[in-house]
Design a protein around this motif. Structure first.
Motif, short mmCIF file in Angstrom:
data_model
loop_
_atom_site.label_atom_id
_atom_site.label_comp_id
_atom_site.label_asym_id
_atom_site.label_seq_id
_atom_site.Cartn_x
_atom_site.Cartn_y
_atom_site.Cartn_z
N TYR A 149 -3.07 -28.51 -54.18
CA TYR A 149 -4.45 -27.38 -53.19
C TYR A 149 -3.39 -27.56 -51.50
CZ TYR A 149 -7.29 -24.74 -50.37
OH TYR A 149 -7.92 -24.37 -49.93
N ARG A 150 -3.00 -28.43 -51.36
CA ARG A 150 -2.88 -28.73 -50.14
C ARG A 150 -0.74 -28.22 -49.37
NH1 ARG A 150 -1.07 -33.82 -47.40
NH2 ARG A 150 -0.68 -34.05 -49.22
N SER B 89 -5.17 -32.24 -58.61
CA SER B 89 -5.38 -30.81 -58.08
C SER B 89 -5.08 -30.57 -57.24
CB SER B 89 -6.38 -30.16 -58.72
OG SER B 89 -7.74 -31.61 -58.77
N GLU B 90 -5.94 -31.75 -56.00
CA GLU B 90 -6.32 -31.72 -54.49
C GLU B 90 -4.91 -31.48 -53.94
OE1 GLU B 90 -8.28 -34.44 -51.76
OE2 GLU B 90 -8.82 -34.86 -53.69
N THR B 91 -3.79 -32.19 -54.38
CA THR B 91 -2.68 -32.69 -53.38
C THR B 91 -1.74 -30.69 -53.87
OG1 THR B 91 -2.46 -34.23 -53.51
CG2 THR B 91 -0.44 -34.15 -53.35
#
Length: 384
Positions: free
Chosen positions: A190-191, A186-188
């Motif tokens: 979002y980025r 999810s972090e990647t």
């Protein structure tokens, strides 16, 4: 009727008839060389005098001796007519020559082979020569401006094409990565979404600039003028650009006089100031300073707004071209760098052209010069 009055009437009638014959003669000579017209203008008056003398003499029933004297007078008039015609043609030669020179000059207006009439014999022809010279200068200047504009347009198309490819390529690559499932956390994800939004914002900025430029060039630019405090415009523009500056560690400082007012469109002047600040932040090294100041020019009744950066200065040869459409003076590079959400907006080499257009639409002017290790842009607007 007295004898003197009869003589006057007879002479007037005979001379008038002879003089009127010059009207159709001049019409016939309209397409002939100028010397032919000069000769006709010399002969017609002499003929009018001769006809007047002869007609009056015939009407007075002169004696044989008087008729002999009349023949002598007519011979003198004929000789005088020949001499007058020859003299008129000879003395009028400079006029003919000057007219020919002016005709040749008119045929080469705006061309490299243009040459004016340096010496002309009459005030009217001298005025015409000066007019042709001034027209030639204006035509050459207009042609040079047209060539410069065309070169700027070609340069703009090249820069815009380059700058469009960069964010579009980024959007496409990021979207394909998301589509193909190359990233799953999810972090990647979002980025990657942030990167797409940042590139889309840059594209939006380019489209806005191109639309604004099209309005300026098409004459569809409309201003809503009002009394505006420059200090308020400065604070608003700094608030807009400050996140971009902070991302590079650049400090924005503003020293504005709240007593300085201008008659302007607050939205458009704010846009011009924002463009100048973005341009300054873009070219100022990290941890540098960009300074905004305002002051009143009481001598010229103007208000001055200055933006100073620390870009290291601009080559002297590039300074006059800095506001030209499409000019950058350096190899294009992806603005902003990194993937920070506050990336600098792409200006496609038209940001400063828009600034000049907005300022000139207000009846002001904008200049730039090197100042203390950087550049200082000065906008002058009519004071309120």
């Amino acid at each position: 009727m007295s004898a003197e009055l009869q003589v006057v009437m007879i002479a007037l009638g005979c001379s008038a008839v002879a003089a009127l014959t010059g009207v159709p003669l001049l019409r016939l000579l309209r397409r002939r060389p100028l010397w032919a017209t000069v000769a006709a203008l010399s002969v017609v008056p002499v003929v009018a005098v001769a006809v007047g003398v002869a007609g009056t003499a015939r009407a007075m029933f002169l004696s044989e001796h008087d008729q002999h004297d009349l023949r002598v007078v007519l011979i003198v008039l004929a000789v005088s007519a020949v001499v007058a015609t020859a003299a008129a043609v000879r003395l009028g030669r400079p006029v003919v020559t000057a007219t020919t020179m002016l005709t040749g000059a008119a045929a080469t207006l705006g061309e490299a082979g243009y040459h004016g009439a340096a010496r002309v014999p009459t005030a009217e022809l001298a005025t015409l020569a000066r007019t042709l010279d001034a027209t030639h200068v204006r035509l050459v200047a207009a042609r040079d401006r047209e060539r410069a504009l065309e070169a700027s347009r070609r340069e703009l198309v090249a820069w815009t094409s380059h700058d469009l490819r960069t964010p579009l390529a980024g959007i496409r690559a990021t979207a394909e990565a998301l589509r193909d499932g190359l990233v799953t956390d999810s972090e990647t994800i979002y980025r990657y979404h942030q990167l797409i939004l940042a590139d889309a914002e840059r594209l939006t900025g380019m489209v806005d600039d191109l639309f604004e430029l099209a309005r300026l060039q098409a004459g569809a630019f409309r201003l809503t003028l009002e009394k505006v405090c420059l200090a308020d415009l400065v604070s608003d523009a700094i608030a807009v650009v400050d996140p971009i500056a902070r991302a590079k560690g650049i400090t924005l400082t503003g020293t504005a006089d709240h007593a300085v007012f201008v008659i302007a469109d607050a939205t458009e002047v704010g846009r011009a100031l924002t463009n100048l600040l973005v341009n300054a932040v873009r070219h100022t090294p990290d941890d540098g300073t960009v300074e905004v100041t305002t002051e009143a020019d009481t001598v010229r009744d103007r208000a001055l707004l200055a933006v100073a950066d620390r870009c290291g200065g601009i080559p002297t040869d590039d300074l006059p071209r800095l506001f030209e459409l499409g000019f950058r003076g350096e190899v294009a590079r992806t603005p902003g760098g990194g993937d920070h959400p506050h990336q600098l907006r792409v200006r496609s080499g038209i940001g400063l052209a828009i600034v000049r257009g907005i300022v000139e639409a207000h009846g002001g002017d904008v200049t730039v010069h090197n100042h203390r290790g950087g550049c200082r842009f000065v906008v002058a607007l009519p004071a309120a």
